[in-house]
Write a protein that holds these residues in place. Structure first.
Motif, PDB file in Angstrom:
ATOM      1  N   VAL A 386       0.816  -1.210   0.000  1.00 58.57           N
ATOM      2  CA  VAL A 386       0.000   0.000   0.000  1.00 58.57           C
ATOM      3  C   VAL A 386       0.850   1.260   0.000  1.00 58.57           C
ATOM      4  CG1 VAL A 386      -0.229   0.143   2.524  1.00 58.57           C
ATOM      5  CG2 VAL A 386      -2.033   1.063   1.048  1.00 58.57           C
ATOM      6  N   SER A 387       2.030   1.214   0.590  1.00 53.89           N
ATOM      7  CA  SER A 387       2.880   2.408   0.613  1.00 53.89           C
ATOM      8  C   SER A 387       3.309   2.814  -0.791  1.00 53.89           C
ATOM      9  CB  SER A 387       4.122   2.167   1.480  1.00 53.89           C
ATOM     10  OG  SER A 387       4.898   1.096   0.966  1.00 53.89           O
ATOM     11  N   ARG A 388       3.430   1.844  -1.695  1.00 59.28           N
ATOM     12  CA  ARG A 388       3.845   2.154  -3.064  1.00 59.28           C
ATOM     13  C   ARG A 388       2.661   2.583  -3.929  1.00 59.28           C
ATOM     14  NH1 ARG A 388       9.145  -0.418  -4.375  1.00 59.28           N
ATOM     15  NH2 ARG A 388       9.914  -1.262  -2.411  1.00 59.28           N
ATOM     16  N   SER A 389       1.552   1.881  -3.806  1.00 61.36           N
ATOM     17  CA  SER A 389       0.402   2.232  -4.643  1.00 61.36           C
ATOM     18  C   SER A 389      -0.190   3.579  -4.252  1.00 61.36           C
ATOM     19  CB  SER A 389      -0.671   1.145  -4.561  1.00 61.36           C
ATOM     20  OG  SER A 389      -1.113   0.973  -3.230  1.00 61.36           O
ATOM     21  N   SER A 390       0.122   4.066  -3.047  1.00 63.64           N
ATOM     22  CA  SER A 390      -0.429   5.333  -2.563  1.00 63.64           C
ATOM     23  C   SER A 390       0.596   6.453  -2.550  1.00 63.64           C
ATOM     24  CB  SER A 390      -0.971   5.147  -1.145  1.00 63.64           C
ATOM     25  OG  SER A 390       0.100   4.815  -0.269  1.00 63.64           O
ATOM     26  N   PHE A 391       1.780   6.206  -3.092  1.00 62.60           N
ATOM     27  CA  PHE A 391       2.836   7.217  -3.103  1.00 62.60           C
ATOM     28  C   PHE A 391       3.250   7.634  -1.686  1.00 62.60           C
ATOM     29  CE2 PHE A 391       0.991   7.577  -7.271  1.00 62.60           C
ATOM     30  CZ  PHE A 391       2.068   7.805  -8.108  1.00 62.60           C
ATOM     31  N   GLY A 392       3.402   6.650  -0.808  1.00 63.82           N
ATOM     32  CA  GLY A 392       4.014   6.952   0.474  1.00 63.82           C
ATOM     33  C   GLY A 392       3.148   6.910   1.702  1.00 63.82           C
ATOM     34  N   ALA A 393       1.892   6.458   1.599  1.00 58.52           N
ATOM     35  CA  ALA A 393       1.093   6.305   2.814  1.00 58.52           C
ATOM     36  C   ALA A 393       1.751   5.252   3.708  1.00 58.52           C
ATOM     37  CB  ALA A 393      -0.332   5.891   2.480  1.00 58.52           C
ATOM     38  N   THR A 394       1.530   5.370   5.013  1.00 55.67           N
ATOM     39  CA  THR A 394       2.132   4.438   5.964  1.00 55.67           C
ATOM     40  C   THR A 394       1.208   3.248   6.178  1.00 55.67           C
ATOM     41  OG1 THR A 394       3.238   6.259   7.096  1.00 55.67           O
ATOM     42  CG2 THR A 394       3.059   4.175   8.297  1.00 55.67           C
ATOM     43  N   GLY A 395       1.733   2.052   5.919  1.00 55.25           N
ATOM     44  CA  GLY A 395       0.966   0.834   6.128  1.00 55.25           C
ATOM     45  C   GLY A 395       1.670  -0.074   7.106  1.00 55.25           C
ATOM     46  N   CYS A 396       0.928  -0.989   7.724  1.00 55.18           N
ATOM     47  CA  CYS A 396       1.505  -1.911   8.693  1.00 55.18           C
ATOM     48  C   CYS A 396       1.751  -3.267   8.037  1.00 55.18           C
ATOM     49  CB  CYS A 396       0.567  -2.070   9.882  1.00 55.18           C
ATOM     50  SG  CYS A 396      -1.043  -2.751   9.416  1.00 55.18           S
ATOM     51  N   ARG A 397       2.324  -4.175   8.800  1.00 55.54           N
ATOM     52  CA  ARG A 397       2.463  -5.539   8.319  1.00 55.54           C
ATOM     53  C   ARG A 397       1.082  -6.183   8.212  1.00 55.54           C
ATOM     54  NH1 ARG A 397       7.426  -9.355  10.050  1.00 55.54           N
ATOM     55  NH2 ARG A 397       9.133  -8.143   9.141  1.00 55.54           N
ATOM     56  N   ILE A 398       0.958  -7.133   7.302  1.00 57.47           N
ATOM     57  CA  ILE A 398      -0.319  -7.785   7.087  1.00 57.47           C
ATOM     58  C   ILE A 398      -0.813  -8.424   8.390  1.00 57.47           C
ATOM     59  CG2 ILE A 398       0.816  -9.927   6.309  1.00 57.47           C
ATOM     60  CD1 ILE A 398      -2.513  -8.511   4.985  1.00 57.47           C
ATOM     61  N   GLY A 399      -2.086  -8.204   8.703  1.00 60.44           N
ATOM     62  CA  GLY A 399      -2.675  -8.787   9.896  1.00 60.44           C
ATOM     63  C   GLY A 399      -2.418  -8.023  11.166  1.00 60.44           C
ATOM     64  N   GLN A 400      -1.658  -6.924  11.085  1.00 54.89           N
ATOM     65  CA  GLN A 400      -1.366  -6.127  12.269  1.00 54.89           C
ATOM     66  C   GLN A 400      -2.029  -4.757  12.132  1.00 54.89           C
ATOM     67  OE1 GLN A 400       2.877  -6.029  12.953  1.00 54.89           O
ATOM     68  NE2 GLN A 400       3.086  -8.252  12.855  1.00 54.89           N
ATOM     69  N   THR A 401      -1.803  -3.905  13.099  1.00 55.64           N
ATOM     70  CA  THR A 401      -2.281  -2.530  13.043  1.00 55.64           C
ATOM     71  C   THR A 401      -1.119  -1.595  13.350  1.00 55.64           C
ATOM     72  OG1 THR A 401      -2.945  -2.612  15.375  1.00 55.64           O
ATOM     73  CG2 THR A 401      -4.637  -3.125  13.737  1.00 55.64           C
ATOM     74  N   LEU A 402      -1.289  -0.327  13.015  1.00 58.05           N
ATOM     75  CA  LEU A 402      -0.259   0.656  13.319  1.00 58.05           C
ATOM     76  C   LEU A 402      -0.074   0.757  14.837  1.00 58.05           C
ATOM     77  CD1 LEU A 402      -1.421   3.410  10.814  1.00 58.05           C
ATOM     78  CD2 LEU A 402       0.561   1.907  10.548  1.00 58.05           C
ATOM     79  N   PRO A 403       1.142   1.000  15.326  1.00 56.43           N
ATOM     80  CA  PRO A 403       1.374   1.095  16.776  1.00 56.43           C
ATOM     81  C   PRO A 403       0.482   2.157  17.423  1.00 56.43           C
ATOM     82  CG  PRO A 403       3.452   0.992  15.581  1.00 56.43           C
ATOM     83  CD  PRO A 403       2.377   1.157  14.547  1.00 56.43           C
TER      84      PRO A 403
END
Length: 528
Positions: A386-403
């Motif tokens: 997702v970080s690449r398809s969105s030009f830099g949005a922050t994504g987490c590892r699959i199945g996890q959430t942002l800290p």
């Protein structure tokens, strides 16, 4: 002549009659600009001497041929560590598969080959979706450099604009089609200030690179246990293998990976073995395949980003190689340095010229490849993080959430609306925070629901997230299937597919489960 052709003829005749009176009518509304969708990969065909259209890899016979010739040599190769004979045998079997389809040294494709749907590149052609009006599709030949295909796209654009009497056109890129869209924009629209463009929509874009293709093309693949375990969980084995011994063979593979994942050091007995084999065959076999075919196909090369110079050293290792493929390499350099790496600048220039630039990013699906690295483990659409398809949005590892502390910090700075309801994406860090929409659980899709979103974007002059909210389009959307309309994402929406993770808490239990499964499998085989 069909009724459709007659109708078009009548309309064109009327247009010519009233053309001199054009000044008496209001200027064309921005939302009325015709739409050209530039597609991604497609099937290749070759006309055999008998006149039969033969698709590349039609029935998979080449796989059987490679296996039959090369697999018997794998055991001595594993014992001796020398994979040269295996590589030669596999190469001799695989090489003929490309002979009819491969580009020449300058990148020109054989005249007796073509891509499916290529006849649709002729105008007029209407996209087969009832939510889109005045829309056309362009199918680039993935073997051709985007810089060369830009000329054909230009001709198509000019025909479409003439057909509609339009001054501007809207472009929607899909998958690798984004690279071809960018090459056209750079070559034909940038020199005139993007005067002929109404809107540009990136969708499932690979224009910012594909981690797995990047590593494959540069010879830098590194396998990771967690990725292998997750990839296996989403891979459907052939029925005869999956059902072997009551399905316990697959259980044993899982348990072996699980054991290696839990027991430090045992990874060398699983993915470590595969990694070692890859390192042995990547130069004598894989690099030869890339140099013969894939590594000289402009569409695939366009997905290489971080290791671009390493790719050239890997696929074209000798001075003779560089001279032989000098023309193609120059085209790849032109795209990489003057188009792909200049995307932020191009986007700023388009926005300054009044062009709506938007992106549709998808996430919630794990990458289907067992390669390692953070980008490979990041939530994605199955191919593009997702970080690449969105030009830099922050994504987490699959199945996890942002800290939690990260989210709290972003919220305190006023970015609460940019955090996805499921806590997996922060849209505020992307290059296009006000014109990027995120769809959860869409597996690299551009079907009717996604088409409807793209249409809403391009039909709304100056479209932004806030403007489209009024039409029911939230920044974060939920994907069900190819027929069900998208809806706003909620905090209760979970991942559509269960994320595969190791099942046991420690190596001790993993070892005993592995032993148990192994003996159950042996027992089943003895009974048979």
């Amino acid at each position: 002549m069909s009724h459709i052709k007659k109708a078009i003829g009548v309309l064109l005749t009327m247009a010519l009659l009233i053309l001199p009176l054009g000044a008496a009518f209001p200027a064309q509304a921005a939302s009325d600009a015709p739409i050209l969708r530039i597609r991604g990969e497609n099937t290749l065909f070759w006309a055999s001497p008998e006149g039969v259209a033969t698709p590349l890899y039609d029935d998979g016979e080449y796989v059987s041929a490679v296996a039959k010739a090369a697999l018997p040599l794998a055991i001595p190769a594993l014992i001796t560590g020398n994979w040269d004979k295996w590589s030669d045998a596999a190469w001799e079997q695989l090489k003929p598969a490309y002979d009819h389809y491969k580009p020449d040294a300058e990148g020109n494709v054989p005249a007796d080959t073509w891509i499916n749907f290529s006849e649709l590149n002729s105008v007029p052609y209407r996209m087969s979706c009832d939510t889109v009006e005045f829309s056309y599709e362009f199918f680039p030949d993935m073997r051709v450099s985007p810089m060369d295909a830009a000329d054909e796209i230009h001709e198509t654009v000019e025909r479409i604009k003439a057909l509609h009497g339009a001054d501007k056109i809207t472009l929607i890129g899909q998958c690798m089609g984004n690279a071809y869209m960018l090459a056209y924009l750079n070559k034909y629209e940038a020199p005139r200030g993007y005067a002929g463009i109404e809107a540009v929509v990136y969708s499932t874009t690979t224009a910012n690179g594909l981690p797995d293709e990047d590593r494959l093309f540069s010879g830098t693949i590194r396998l990771e246990l967690a990725s292998a375990y997750r990839a296996l969980g989403n891979y459907e084995l052939p029925a005869e293998l999956a059902g072997m011994a009551g399905g316990m063979l697959l259980d044993l593979i899982y348990d072996t990976l699980d054991l290696a994942y839990q027991a430090k050091g045992l990874g060398k007995l699983t993915v470590g073995v595969v990694q070692n084999v890859y390192d042995k065959v990547k130069v004598p076999f894989i690099a030869r395949v890339l140099r013969e075919y894939y590594g000289r196909c402009g569409g695939y090369v366009s997905s290489v980003t971080e290791h671009y110079e390493e790719y050239k050293d890997y696929v074209f290792p000798t001075e003779q190689d560089r001279q032989t493929y000098e023309t193609q390499i120059a085209k790849f350099d032109d795209y990489y340095y003057n188009v792909q790496q200049r995307q932020p600048e191009m986007i700023r220039d388009m926005q300054a010229a009044g062009v709506t630039v938007a992106s549709i990013a998808e996430y919630g699906v794990q990458n289907g490849y067992p390669t390692g690295g953070e980008a490979a483990l990041e939530t994605s659409d199955g191919r593009v993080p997702v970080s690449r398809s969105s030009f830099g949005a922050t994504g987490c590892r699959i199945g996890q959430t942002l800290p939690e502390d990260y989210v709290a910090s972003r919220v305190s700075y006023g970015f609460a609306d940019y955090i996805s309801p499921d806590g997996q994406v922060d849209a505020s860090t992307g290059l296009l925070p006000e014109t990027t929409w995120y769809i959860k659980n869409a597996p690299h899709a551009f079907d009717r629901p996604v088409m409807a979103l793209a249409t809403a974007i391009v039909k709304t002059p100056g479209a932004t997230v806030e403007r489209l909210r009024e039409q029911g389009w939230a920044r974060f959307l939920w994907y069900t299937d190819g027929d069900t309309p998208l809806r706003p994402l909620t905090a209760e929406d979970t991942d559509a597919a269960q994320v595969v993770t190791p099942k046991t808490p420690n190596a001790f239990r993993a070892f005993f489960r592995w032993i148990k499964t192994l003996f159950r499998l042996i027992g089943q085989l003895l009974k048979r």
